[in-house]
Design a protein around this motif. Structure first.
Motif, short mmCIF file in Angstrom:
data_model
loop_
_atom_site.label_atom_id
_atom_site.label_comp_id
_atom_site.label_asym_id
_atom_site.label_seq_id
_atom_site.Cartn_x
_atom_site.Cartn_y
_atom_site.Cartn_z
N TRP A 22 -29.82 -16.78 31.48
CA TRP A 22 -30.04 -15.70 32.45
C TRP A 22 -28.74 -14.97 32.75
N GLY A 51 -27.79 -12.74 29.91
CA GLY A 51 -28.58 -11.51 29.94
C GLY A 51 -28.09 -10.55 30.99
N VAL A 52 -27.66 -11.11 32.14
CA VAL A 52 -27.16 -10.26 33.23
C VAL A 52 -25.88 -9.55 32.80
N ASN A 53 -24.98 -10.31 32.13
CA ASN A 53 -23.70 -9.72 31.72
C ASN A 53 -23.86 -8.71 30.60
N GLN A 54 -24.84 -8.86 29.76
CA GLN A 54 -24.99 -7.99 28.59
C GLN A 54 -25.79 -6.73 28.88
N ASP A 55 -26.64 -6.76 29.85
CA ASP A 55 -27.55 -5.63 30.02
C ASP A 55 -27.49 -5.14 31.45
N MET A 56 -26.85 -4.00 31.66
CA MET A 56 -26.77 -3.43 33.01
C MET A 56 -28.14 -3.01 33.52
N ALA A 57 -28.97 -2.53 32.64
CA ALA A 57 -30.30 -2.08 33.05
C ALA A 57 -31.13 -3.25 33.56
N SER A 58 -30.96 -4.43 32.95
CA SER A 58 -31.70 -5.60 33.41
C SER A 58 -31.27 -6.00 34.80
#
Length: 333
Positions: free
Chosen positions: A94, A97-104
């Protein structure tokens, strides 16, 4: 006398037999008593050992029970550890994913805020997590802004530097073209005057930007020592070069390069191991003679190429003669 001896032989042995039997009975009774006592004490010892064995069995049962309890506790801890690891892996995935995707991150923030508005109830952990996500988003936005500003500044510097480099290249090309043109003028003058001084000798020719001396004009076969005619030719060359140098401006950075060449036939004398050494020695001899006749040493350079840059690839005497040469180049340093 015979009667007396017979009387002595008939002695009564019964009392001795009775004494021996009584003694045997006493021994047997004594042994029975010892056996009974031994049985008594052995029974006491065995009963004590049995009690000890019973106590040990009870302790073993207690230890087994404790071991079972410990085993169940360990199994429970291992299950909890596996669950914790799985939870950790989920959290790491998780976080990635937070660090890789600003939109998420933005979508998750909006979802959390919607849940907060709908349910009106959220735990302290959820609030802390939401606040952390908000701070991370703001920090990433700030970092993105700084990176964007730095990138724009770098691009502006690159454009400015490219413009400066382009302008500098143009000016350098213009200056270089002027120097080359000026050097070409003095090269033409040098070759023209040198041709007049040396005359139309068959062993001297001009090929492009090179003034070529046949080796036989300057050196004996297999030698790097100038002959009488060779010394005279090099002195004329030095005198012409000094006259031309006096008229050249200080900004013309020229150099006279002497290149030695041989034919491809191997050396037969022992003084020079190969044609490379011979061609280099000949070029240096010409250079030293020019320096001895007043040509500035910082304007001279020598190189030997052996047989590896022929002008004629033929296998005859005419080709060999062409390839044995000293080339004079009037060039820019």
């Amino acid at each position: 006398m015979p009667l007396a001896r017979r009387a002595r032989r008939s002695v009564d042995i019964w009392p001795g037999f009775v004494d021996a039997l009584a003694t045997l009975v006493m021994v047997i009774v004594f042994l029975l008593m010892i056996f009974v006592l031994a049985q008594f004490f052995l029974g006491q010892a065995l009963s004590g050992r049995q009690k000890a064995l019973d106590d040990l069995g009870r302790e073993m049962a207690a230890l087994a029970e404790r071991l079972n309890l410990q085993t169940r506790a360990n199994a429970a801890l291992e299950a909890e550890l596996v669950s914790s690891r799985a939870e950790k892996d989920k959290l790491e995935a998780w976080a990635a994913g937070v660090n890789q995707d600003m939109a998420s991150l933005l979508a998750l923030k909006d979802e959390k805020e919607a849940e907060l508005a709908a349910e009106k109830k959220i735990s302290d952990e959820g609030r802390a997590q939401l606040a952390l996500l908000s701070r991370q988003i703001e920090a990433m936005r700030d970092e993105l802004a700084r990176v964007t500003a730095a990138l724009e500044a770098s691009e502006a510097r690159d454009r400015e530097q490219k413009a400066q480099i382009s302008d500098l290249g143009k000016r350098l090309n213009v200056a270089l073209a002027g120097k080359v043109e000026e050097l070409q003028k003095y090269r033409s003058e040098f070759f023209g005057r040198l041709r007049k001084v040396l005359g139309d000798h068959p062993g001297i020719r001009i090929e492009g930007d090179r003034f070529v001396f046949q080796s036989e004009l300057l050196f004996q076969t297999g030698s790097a020592e100038l002959g009488t005619e060779g010394v005279e030719q090099v002195r004329r060359l030095a005198a012409t070069l000094k006259d031309i140098a006096k008229t050249m401006p200080q900004g013309v950075n020229w150099v006279l390069r002497i290149d030695g060449h041989t034919d491809k036939r191997p050396m037969v004398s022992g003084r020079y191991p190969s044609n490379w050494e011979l061609s280099t020695a000949r070029a240096i001899t010409v250079l030293r003679t020019l320096a001895a006749n007043g040509v500035p040493k910082d304007r001279l350079a020598a190189a030997g190429f052996g047989e590896f840059q022929p002008v004629d690839n033929g296998d005859n005497e005419a080709a060999y003669a062409k390839n044995r040469r000293i080339e004079i180049r009037f060039d820019q340093r």
